[in-house]
Design a protein around this motif. Structure first.
Motif, PDB file in Angstrom:
ATOM      1  N   VAL A  68      37.357  40.993  37.672  1.00  0.00           N
ATOM      2  CA  VAL A  68      38.071  40.479  36.499  1.00  0.00           C
ATOM      3  C   VAL A  68      37.925  38.964  36.419  1.00  0.00           C
ATOM      4  N   ALA A  69      38.079  38.286  37.548  1.00  0.00           N
ATOM      5  CA  ALA A  69      37.981  36.822  37.563  1.00  0.00           C
ATOM      6  C   ALA A  69      36.587  36.352  37.169  1.00  0.00           C
ATOM      7  N   VAL A  70      35.557  37.002  37.681  1.00  0.00           N
ATOM      8  CA  VAL A  70      34.179  36.589  37.371  1.00  0.00           C
ATOM      9  C   VAL A  70      33.857  36.858  35.902  1.00  0.00           C
ATOM     10  N   ILE A  71      34.230  38.037  35.410  1.00  0.00           N
ATOM     11  CA  ILE A  71      33.962  38.355  34.001  1.00  0.00           C
ATOM     12  C   ILE A  71      34.740  37.408  33.092  1.00  0.00           C
ATOM     13  N   SER A  72      35.981  37.113  33.440  1.00  0.00           N
ATOM     14  CA  SER A  72      36.781  36.184  32.640  1.00  0.00           C
ATOM     15  C   SER A  72      36.173  34.780  32.639  1.00  0.00           C
ATOM     16  N   GLY A  80      28.150  29.981  33.341  1.00  0.00           N
ATOM     17  CA  GLY A  80      26.973  30.799  33.575  1.00  0.00           C
ATOM     18  C   GLY A  80      27.271  31.818  34.665  1.00  0.00           C
ATOM     19  N   PRO A  81      26.406  32.812  34.855  1.00  0.00           N
ATOM     20  CA  PRO A  81      26.662  33.857  35.849  1.00  0.00           C
ATOM     21  C   PRO A  81      26.896  33.307  37.256  1.00  0.00           C
ATOM     22  N   CYS A  82      26.056  32.395  37.704  1.00  0.00           N
ATOM     23  CA  CYS A  82      26.218  31.850  39.057  1.00  0.00           C
ATOM     24  C   CYS A  82      27.485  31.007  39.170  1.00  0.00           C
ATOM     25  N   GLU A  83      27.764  30.213  38.146  1.00  0.00           N
ATOM     26  CA  GLU A  83      28.969  29.385  38.171  1.00  0.00           C
ATOM     27  C   GLU A  83      30.234  30.264  38.117  1.00  0.00           C
ATOM     28  N   ALA A  85      30.570  33.298  39.296  1.00  0.00           N
ATOM     29  CA  ALA A  85      30.741  33.934  40.603  1.00  0.00           C
ATOM     30  C   ALA A  85      31.237  32.942  41.638  1.00  0.00           C
ATOM     31  N   ALA A  86      30.828  31.670  41.516  1.00  0.00           N
ATOM     32  CA  ALA A  86      31.199  30.659  42.510  1.00  0.00           C
ATOM     33  C   ALA A  86      32.501  29.941  42.166  1.00  0.00           C
ATOM     34  N   ALA A  87      33.045  30.157  40.982  1.00  0.00           N
ATOM     35  CA  ALA A  87      34.255  29.447  40.557  1.00  0.00           C
ATOM     36  C   ALA A  87      35.431  29.783  41.487  1.00  0.00           C
ATOM     37  N   PRO A  88      36.286  28.800  41.767  1.00  0.00           N
ATOM     38  CA  PRO A  88      37.456  29.065  42.616  1.00  0.00           C
ATOM     39  C   PRO A  88      38.360  30.117  41.985  1.00  0.00           C
ATOM     40  N   ARG A  89      38.961  30.934  42.845  1.00  0.00           N
ATOM     41  CA  ARG A  89      39.896  31.969  42.398  1.00  0.00           C
ATOM     42  C   ARG A  89      41.165  31.864  43.226  1.00  0.00           C
ATOM     43  N   ALA A  90      42.295  32.175  42.625  1.00  0.00           N
ATOM     44  CA  ALA A  90      43.554  32.206  43.361  1.00  0.00           C
ATOM     45  C   ALA A  90      43.556  33.413  44.281  1.00  0.00           C
ATOM     46  N   ALA A  91      44.033  33.247  45.485  1.00  0.00           N
ATOM     47  CA  ALA A  91      44.069  34.357  46.449  1.00  0.00           C
ATOM     48  C   ALA A  91      45.350  35.131  46.338  1.00  0.00           C
TER      49      ALA A  91
END
Length: 91
Positions: A68-72, A80-83, A85-91
């Protein structure tokens, strides 16, 4: 698994371990036409009926929120796709 369905371009998984083989009362009991519950999430995101993004994730119970986080990030934040996937996410 190293089994691939002809002309589909991906390997099949070996998720038969998600079935219950001993308790016929279990909703996970192996029976004809039954699909196991799983959090595996290979996804193909389409735009106007054509593939735009293909992704998946590993990580057990973190799979769904990660996807959900990557698609959002991709769709809502225009990363972009790589960015995405690499974007910070809350744990």
């Amino acid at each position: 698994s190293t089994v691939a369905t002809p002309r589909l371009g991906f390997l099949d998984n070996a998720d038969l371990n998600s079935f219950n083989y001993t308790n016929p009362q279990s909703p996970e009991y192996l029976r004809l036409g039954r699909t196991p519950r799983t959090t595996m999430t290979p996804a193909i995101i389409l735009k106007h009926g054509k593939p735009l993004l293909v992704l998946g994730s590993s990580g057990s119970e973190r799979v769904v929120p990660t996807m959900v986080a990557v698609i959002s990030a991709f769709a809502d934040r225009n990363l972009g796709p790589c960015e995405a996937a690499a974007a910070p996410r809350a744990a």
